[in-house]
Every structure is written in structure tokens, then in C-alpha cells.
Design a protein around this motif. Structure first.
Motif, PDB file in Angstrom:
ATOM      1  N   THR A  61       0.701  -1.137   0.054  1.00 25.30           N
ATOM      2  CA  THR A  61       0.053  -0.007   0.073  1.00 25.30           C
ATOM      3  C   THR A  61       0.870   1.332  -0.090  1.00 25.30           C
ATOM      4  OG1 THR A  61      -1.863  -0.875   0.959  1.00 25.30           O
ATOM      5  CG2 THR A  61      -1.757   1.245   1.275  1.00 25.30           C
ATOM      6  N   VAL A  91      -2.941  -9.237  -2.224  1.00 24.56           N
ATOM      7  CA  VAL A  91      -3.525  -8.069  -2.603  1.00 24.56           C
ATOM      8  C   VAL A  91      -3.424  -7.964  -3.924  1.00 24.56           C
ATOM      9  CG1 VAL A  91      -1.899  -6.459  -1.906  1.00 24.56           C
ATOM     10  CG2 VAL A  91      -4.357  -5.752  -2.384  1.00 24.56           C
ATOM     11  N   LEU A 124      -4.972 -10.856  -6.194  1.00 29.86           N
ATOM     12  CA  LEU A 124      -6.405 -10.969  -5.769  1.00 29.86           C
ATOM     13  C   LEU A 124      -7.228  -9.649  -6.061  1.00 29.86           C
ATOM     14  CD1 LEU A 124      -6.621 -12.930  -2.287  1.00 29.86           C
ATOM     15  CD2 LEU A 124      -6.774 -13.902  -4.678  1.00 29.86           C
ATOM     16  N   TRP A 125      -6.624  -8.599  -6.072  1.00 30.03           N
ATOM     17  CA  TRP A 125      -7.151  -7.373  -6.459  1.00 30.03           C
ATOM     18  C   TRP A 125      -6.493  -6.534  -7.591  1.00 30.03           C
ATOM     19  CZ3 TRP A 125     -11.670  -5.067  -5.634  1.00 30.03           C
ATOM     20  CH2 TRP A 125     -11.678  -3.779  -5.878  1.00 30.03           C
ATOM     21  N   ASP A 126      -5.270  -6.108  -7.487  1.00 26.76           N
ATOM     22  CA  ASP A 126      -4.546  -5.253  -8.345  1.00 26.76           C
ATOM     23  C   ASP A 126      -4.600  -5.799  -9.923  1.00 26.76           C
ATOM     24  OD1 ASP A 126      -4.062  -4.171  -6.031  1.00 26.76           O
ATOM     25  OD2 ASP A 126      -1.645  -4.190  -6.073  1.00 26.76           O
ATOM     26  N   PHE A 132      -8.091  -6.591 -11.258  1.00 29.16           N
ATOM     27  CA  PHE A 132      -8.990  -5.178 -11.277  1.00 29.16           C
ATOM     28  C   PHE A 132      -8.611  -4.812 -12.719  1.00 29.16           C
ATOM     29  CE2 PHE A 132     -10.124  -0.909 -11.192  1.00 29.16           C
ATOM     30  CZ  PHE A 132     -11.318  -1.145 -10.393  1.00 29.16           C
ATOM     31  N   PHE A 156     -10.344   1.562  -7.436  1.00 28.67           N
ATOM     32  CA  PHE A 156      -9.428   0.600  -7.223  1.00 28.67           C
ATOM     33  C   PHE A 156      -8.689   0.803  -5.796  1.00 28.67           C
ATOM     34  CE2 PHE A 156      -4.550   0.455  -7.411  1.00 28.67           C
ATOM     35  CZ  PHE A 156      -4.565  -1.035  -7.452  1.00 28.67           C
ATOM     36  N   GLY A 174     -11.280   0.148  -2.813  1.00 34.45           N
ATOM     37  CA  GLY A 174     -11.247  -1.532  -2.685  1.00 34.45           C
ATOM     38  C   GLY A 174     -10.019  -1.949  -2.229  1.00 34.45           C
ATOM     39  N   ARG A 175      -8.918  -1.439  -2.412  1.00 35.64           N
ATOM     40  CA  ARG A 175      -7.665  -2.025  -2.057  1.00 35.64           C
ATOM     41  C   ARG A 175      -7.443  -1.859  -0.528  1.00 35.64           C
ATOM     42  NH1 ARG A 175      -2.123  -2.096  -1.815  1.00 35.64           N
ATOM     43  NH2 ARG A 175      -1.049  -3.297  -3.405  1.00 35.64           N
ATOM     44  N   LEU A 235     -10.770  -3.666   1.444  1.00 37.10           N
ATOM     45  CA  LEU A 235     -10.938  -5.303   1.496  1.00 37.10           C
ATOM     46  C   LEU A 235      -9.302  -5.888   1.946  1.00 37.10           C
ATOM     47  CD1 LEU A 235     -12.509  -5.797  -1.961  1.00 37.10           C
ATOM     48  CD2 LEU A 235     -13.510  -5.932   0.158  1.00 37.10           C
ATOM     49  N   PHE A 236      -8.415  -5.243   1.710  1.00 38.08           N
ATOM     50  CA  PHE A 236      -6.939  -5.728   2.048  1.00 38.08           C
ATOM     51  C   PHE A 236      -6.235  -4.815   2.910  1.00 38.08           C
ATOM     52  CE2 PHE A 236      -8.492  -7.567  -2.114  1.00 38.08           C
ATOM     53  CZ  PHE A 236      -8.241  -8.970  -1.897  1.00 38.08           C
TER      54      PHE A 236
END
Length: 329
Positions: free
Chosen positions: A215, A275, A278-280, A283, A318, A321-322, A325-326
Motif C-alpha cells: 500500500t 492483494v 487477488l485485487w490489483d 482489477f 481501485f 477497494g484495496r 478489502l485488504f
């Protein structure tokens, strides 16, 4: 010194280092372009090397320094990996969403031609997918890094073989090539030193605040490293040459994962925070695919201000959510 005072000092040093990193990279690119013009290097080759790699120089230098630090034991394996991979995905997300959005809003509309889709847009999606696949197990091995670098080399070879000169605006030829070569070398060394200081500061801040390394990388290196591309967008708007800027932004989204993460994987291997897989990457890949389908089948092949507005909003989706969620990654 109090904790707050020490934190302020670290943040100040980090800000100066980030500014130095981005500024020195930009100046180095200018010198290298002037040298390329002096030696009359093919325009397509310049675009695929100096421009494509040069605008990603902050990310690439951060990866190289982090990997050397991991190898030597100076930097923590998980923290350093998370910071530079977060910075990598953060920078490419700023380019893919924020900067393309700004470009579209400023210019009105841009054609998404079949040639551009085939030669640039689909390779970008392919680069994201390849990165997701090799990172899915939570690490980037040396074999994974070699695969990513090999994919970039194949992309460059195919592009140089098939592409015609684009007519992009080049720098004036160097008047003193030896001096410019020396200055460019010095600037590149300064880039590496600044990247080293940035990573050291970020590691300290992560420890002090118990933040997630990826992050911190997204909001520091990720944002700062996209500044060269922001300059490209502003210059393209001023010159009314938006296609050049769009090509640079898409090209950087190919270079960042394949060369940046690939180089780091080969040198030191990386830990990949959950993350990221599962996300970056999902997405970015999902938005890229949906946008392509929307423009090709509903917008008759043109990007408009409407899509620009959507992309700006999606960047904040983005980030939100990051964080939600994480947390802690």
C-alpha cells in the motif's frame, strides 16, 4: 527525538528522494534522446527502448535497487518486495486509469484502431495476464522473472520488425555527445541512489506505522513514478498529438510488469502480497478487457470523454477497494 518528529524527518527525506528520482530520470531521458538523434538511431527502436524503458525508469531503478538490497540482506525480503511490486502496479494503474482518463477528457475522443489494439493494447493485457499467472503462487522465482523478460524481448523484436515510423517528435541532436553521454550516466547513477534512499525510508516508515508495504508503494513510488507519463500527456495535449501519449501509456503498462517485476525476479526473487494477485492485477485486467469490448462493439472503435470519466472514477474504486478489502497489505 519524538516518534512524530522522526516520522516527519523520514517523510521529508523520502519526498526529496522521490523528487530527485523522478527529475533525474526525466533529465536522463532527454539526454539519451538527444544522443539517439545525433547518432541517427531508428525511430521505432528509440521508441521501444529509450522512450518505453525511459518513462518507466523510476520503477525499474526501484526494482533493481530493491533486488540488490534483498540479495545483500540490507532490505527485508517481504517488505522490499511488497513496496516495489505495489509501486509497480500503482504506477501502471495511475497510467491506465487516471492519465488515460485525463487525456480523453482533454482531447475529446481517440480512435482505438485495429492496428493499435493488435500491436499495443492486446500485448498490454497479455503482459498483465502473464504477470498474474506467474505471481499466483505468492512469489516470483528466477524462472518466473526469466519468462517475463523473455516475453518482453519477444514483444520488442516483433514490434521492431513490424512497426513503421510513427513520426513522434524527437529531441534536437546532441551538440556535445561525449558530454551528454557523461551527464546521462551521472543522472542514471543519481536515479539509483535516489531509489535506494526511497526504499530505505519507505521501509522505516512501514516499520514505524505498521502499514502494508504494498500500500505504501502504491501511494508513494506508484504515484511519483507516473509523473514522467503525466508530462507526456500534458505535452501531447499541448501539441494535439494524443495518439503518441496513448501509445506511451499503454507501452509503459507492458514494460512495468514484464521488465520491472521480471528483472527483480531474476536478481533476487520476490514475495508477492495477496492483494496483488487477488485485487490489483485482476482489477486492471478486467477493466482493460471490458473497456476494449465496450469500445469495439458499443462505441464503434472510439474512446470518448465518457470513457475518460469512467476511468477516473475507477481509479478511486481501485484505491478504495484495496484499502477496504485488504487492510494492512
Amino acid at each position: 527525538m519524538s516518534v512524530s518528529g522522526a516520522l516527519l524527518t523520514q517523510v521529508s527525506v523520502g519526498a526529496v528522494a522521490l523528487y530527485t528520482l523522478v527529475t533525474a530520470a526525466s533529465r536522463a531521458i532527454d539526454r539519451l534522446l538527444a544522443l539517439a538523434e545525433y547518432y541517427d538511431i531508428d525511430e521505432v527502436l528509440v521508441g521501444m527502448t529509450v522512450l518505453a524503458l525511459g518513462t518507466s525508469l523510476p520503477e525499474l531503478s526501484a526494482h533493481l535497487v530493491a533486488s540488490l538490497g534483498i540479495l545483500s540482506g540490507v532490505l527485508d525480503y517481504q517488505v522490499a518486495s511488497a513496496v516495489v511490486i505495489g509501486g509497480n502496479t500503482g504506477s501502471s494503474t495511475v497510467q491506465q486509469f487516471l492519465l488515460v482518463g485525463v487525456l480523453l477528457i482533454a482531447c475529446g475522443s481517440l480512435p482505438l484502431t485495429r492496428t493499435f489494439v493488435r500491436r499495443s493494447y492486446l500485448p498490454m493485457l497479455g503482459a498483465l495476464l502473464a504477470t498474474l499467472l506467474v505471481a499466483w503462487d505468492g512469489s516470483i522465482s528466477r524462472l518466473d522473472g526469466s519468462v517475463l523478460l523473455a516475453l518482453y524481448l519477444i514483444y520488442v523484436l516483433v514490434s521492431v520488425s513490424n512497426r513503421e515510423p510513427t513520426g513522434t517528435i524527437r529531441e534536437r541532436p546532441s551538440e556535445r555527445p561525449r558530454r551528454d553521454a557523461l551527464v546521462a550516466t551521472g543522472l542514471l547513477v543519481l536515479v539509483l541512489l535516489a531509489a535506494s534512499l526511497v526504499l530505505s525510508v519507505v521501509g522505516t516508515v512501514v516499520d514505524m506505522l505498521a502499514l502494508g508495504g504494498s500500500t505504501v508503494g502504491v501511494v508513494t513510488i506508484g504515484v511519483a513514478a507516473a509523473l514522467p507519463e503525466l508530462t507526456t500527456v500534458m505535452d501531447a495535449v499541448r501539441r494535439r498529438a494524443p495518439n503518441v501519449a496513448l501509445g506511451t501509456l499503454v507501452g509503459s503498462n507492458i514494460v512495468n510488469p514484464l521488465v520491472g517485476i521480471g528483472l527483480g525476479g531474476v536478481v533476487s526473487t520476490y514475495y508477492v502480497p495477496p492483494v496483488v494477485v487477488l485485487w490489483d492485477l485482476p482489477f486492471k485486467l478486467g477493466v482493460g478487457g471490458v473497456l476494449l469490448g465496450w469500445v469495439r462493439f458499443r462505441r464503434t472503435g472510439r474512446l470518448t470523454r465518457t470513457e475518460g470519466g469512467y476511468l477516473l472514477g475507477l481509479y478511486f474504486v481501485f484505491i478504495s477497494g484495496r484499502l477496504l478489502l485488504f487492510p494492512g497489505q
